[in-house]
Design a protein around this motif. Structure first.
Motif, short mmCIF file in Angstrom:
data_model
loop_
_atom_site.label_atom_id
_atom_site.label_comp_id
_atom_site.label_asym_id
_atom_site.label_seq_id
_atom_site.Cartn_x
_atom_site.Cartn_y
_atom_site.Cartn_z
N PHE A 9 0.81 -1.07 -0.04
CA PHE A 9 -0.19 -0.03 -0.07
C PHE A 9 0.91 1.31 0.02
O PHE A 9 0.43 2.25 -0.69
N LEU A 10 1.79 1.37 0.96
CA LEU A 10 2.93 2.52 1.04
C LEU A 10 3.53 2.82 -0.54
O LEU A 10 3.52 3.90 -0.75
N ALA A 11 3.90 1.73 -1.02
CA ALA A 11 4.88 1.98 -2.33
C ALA A 11 3.47 2.57 -3.32
O ALA A 11 4.11 3.20 -4.10
N VAL A 12 2.39 2.00 -3.45
CA VAL A 12 1.57 2.51 -4.48
C VAL A 12 1.05 3.92 -4.15
O VAL A 12 1.04 4.96 -4.80
N ALA A 13 0.76 3.91 -2.92
CA ALA A 13 0.40 5.57 -2.42
C ALA A 13 1.69 6.62 -2.65
O ALA A 13 1.21 7.86 -2.72
N GLU A 14 2.70 6.29 -2.45
CA GLU A 14 3.81 7.01 -2.71
C GLU A 14 4.17 7.32 -4.36
O GLU A 14 4.62 8.47 -4.75
N GLU A 15 4.12 6.24 -4.93
CA GLU A 15 4.28 6.32 -6.44
C GLU A 15 3.24 6.73 -7.19
O GLU A 15 3.14 7.28 -8.40
N LEU A 16 2.01 6.49 -6.56
CA LEU A 16 0.61 6.63 -7.48
C LEU A 16 0.77 5.86 -8.98
O LEU A 16 0.32 6.55 -9.79
N HIS A 17 1.34 4.86 -8.94
CA HIS A 17 1.51 4.05 -10.23
C HIS A 17 1.88 2.76 -10.05
O HIS A 17 3.04 2.41 -9.21
N PHE A 18 1.25 1.52 -10.25
CA PHE A 18 1.50 0.39 -10.07
C PHE A 18 2.67 -0.14 -10.57
O PHE A 18 3.55 -0.86 -9.84
N GLY A 19 3.05 0.19 -11.58
CA GLY A 19 4.28 -0.09 -12.48
C GLY A 19 5.61 0.14 -11.57
O GLY A 19 6.33 -0.60 -11.42
N ARG A 20 5.50 1.31 -11.42
CA ARG A 20 6.58 1.94 -10.52
C ARG A 20 6.63 1.31 -9.14
O ARG A 20 7.89 0.99 -8.68
N ALA A 21 5.68 1.15 -8.61
CA ALA A 21 5.41 0.40 -7.39
C ALA A 21 5.97 -1.06 -7.20
O ALA A 21 6.81 -1.42 -6.44
N ALA A 22 5.71 -1.51 -8.35
CA ALA A 22 6.04 -2.93 -8.27
C ALA A 22 7.52 -3.15 -8.48
O ALA A 22 8.24 -3.86 -8.21
N ARG A 23 8.08 -2.19 -9.40
CA ARG A 23 9.56 -2.30 -9.83
C ARG A 23 10.28 -1.75 -8.39
O ARG A 23 11.36 -2.29 -8.11
N ARG A 24 9.90 -0.74 -7.50
CA ARG A 24 10.37 -0.55 -6.53
C ARG A 24 10.37 -1.75 -5.45
O ARG A 24 11.32 -1.95 -4.70
N LEU A 25 9.39 -2.53 -5.34
CA LEU A 25 9.28 -3.60 -4.43
C LEU A 25 9.83 -4.62 -5.02
O LEU A 25 9.78 -5.95 -4.32
N GLN A 26 10.43 -4.75 -6.35
CA GLN A 26 10.92 -5.86 -7.14
C GLN A 26 10.17 -7.13 -7.28
O GLN A 26 10.38 -8.02 -6.81
N MET A 27 8.84 -6.76 -7.49
CA MET A 27 8.00 -7.95 -7.89
C MET A 27 7.05 -7.43 -9.23
O MET A 27 7.27 -6.47 -9.72
N ALA A 28 6.27 -8.72 -9.51
CA ALA A 28 5.49 -8.33 -10.93
C ALA A 28 4.05 -7.39 -10.50
O ALA A 28 3.76 -7.55 -9.21
N GLN A 29 3.77 -6.83 -11.25
CA GLN A 29 2.44 -5.99 -11.19
C GLN A 29 1.32 -6.66 -10.48
O GLN A 29 0.47 -6.33 -9.78
N PRO A 30 0.80 -7.87 -11.29
CA PRO A 30 -0.22 -8.49 -10.97
C PRO A 30 -0.44 -8.90 -9.38
O PRO A 30 -1.43 -8.93 -8.52
N PRO A 31 0.72 -9.48 -8.82
CA PRO A 31 0.63 -9.78 -7.44
C PRO A 31 0.76 -8.67 -6.57
O PRO A 31 0.07 -8.55 -5.54
N LEU A 32 1.07 -7.55 -6.95
CA LEU A 32 1.19 -6.32 -6.17
C LEU A 32 -0.41 -5.90 -6.17
O LEU A 32 -1.14 -5.47 -5.09
#
Length: 298
Positions: A9-32
């Motif tokens: 949640f924090l990664a998406v809230a700060e990035e406001l972008h699922f793709g960038r948040a997924a890269r930040r967390l080093q995971m694929a976008q669908p699991p995020l």
């Protein structure tokens, strides 16, 4: 709810972008995306408004953001503290010591520990004489004690930190002050001031053994709980005493020190601790003590 959901949640809230948040967390976008949906389902509210072009927080998401940051920061602090404690950078170490004989060594140790490991709290227990300190270390009531050699208990480790000599303290108007050195046997008829028998003082034991070797039992007419009081009573003319060179810094009107005649009678001071004590903080303190209170060349 799991920490991974809050992290997502924090990664998406700060990035406001699922793709960038997924890269930040080093995971694929669908699991995020799935973790965010699980979190929203558990909370029963929608946290994000999303479409193909943008992502933004809902009012519920905005309200949720600050406490989530606080929780994750606290978790991070807890992790760092636990790891630091494992390295001995945090914790409590109880130290037993007694009065005048520790007046130089103890401040050097406490200052060095404070400088090297500000997260370690030293709990100082005064009036813990050498024999009593050994007993309390064995019982696990102290982590480390200022003691005197020998240390014979098989479960203890020790390291010498300084060596002292026995000397005589006299009232300044005493007839023996005319001598530059005092034979122990010359004190046979003198009243003594000393530690109580039940204080656990290794100095009291050494004085008794020294006098016995000289052919007499010291006549203790006044007892006192610490060296400062004992020497004050000597200065007042109550009696004489045998004390240690570490107490010569105690200067009072009416008090005179004289070395003993013959071979010096030495007593070695040491730190003692339990071999099986698992405390990482204790190990850190002992490491600091190696430099702050090095073993002298004997």
């Amino acid at each position: 709810m799991e920490l991974r959901h809050l992290t997502a949640f924090l990664a998406v809230a700060e990035e406001l972008h699922f793709g960038r948040a997924a890269r930040r967390l080093q995971m694929a976008q669908p699991p995020l995306s799935q973790q965010i949906r699980q979190l929203e389902k558990e909370l029963g509210v929608q946290l994000f408004e999303r479409n193909t072009r943008s992502v933004r927080l809902t009012s519920a998401g905005q309200a949720f953001l600050r406490p989530v940051r606080t929780v994750l920061e606290d978790v991070g602090i807890a992790v760092r503290v636990a790891r630091a404690a494992g390295r001995g950078e945090y914790g409590r170490v109880t130290v037993g010591f007694a009065g005048a004989s520790s007046h130089e060594a103890l401040p050097r140790l406490t200052r060095a520990v404070r400088a090297a490991h500000p997260g370690i709290e030293l709990v100082l227990e005064g009036q813990t004489y050498a024999n009593a300190a050994l007993t309390r270390v064995v019982e696990g009531k102290l982590d480390v004690g200022f003691v005197r050699l020998p240390v014979t208990h098989p479960g203890l480790e020790s390291r010498v930190i300084y060596e002292e000599e026995l000397l005589c303290a006299l009232p300044s108007d005493h007839r023996l002050t005319q001598r530059t050195r005092i034979p122990v046997e010359a004190l046979a008829e003198e009243p003594f001031v000393g530690f109580p028998a039940n204080a656990g003082s290794s100095l009291r034991d050494l004085v008794a053994a020294t006098c016995e070797k000289a052919g007499f039992t010291p006549r203790v007419t006044q007892e006192a709980p610490d060296s400062h009081t004992i020497l004050a009573l000597v200065a007042a003319g109550v009696g004489v005493t045998l004390t240690l060179t570490s107490c010569r810094h105690i200067q009072q009107t009416g008090l005179v020190y004289r070395p003993l005649a013959g071979e010096p009678i030495r007593l070695r001071a040491a730190l003692a601790w339990r071999r099986d004590n698992p405390s990482a903080a204790l190990r850190a303190v002992l490491d600091v003590a190696e430099a702050a209170l090095p073993t002298p060349v004997l």
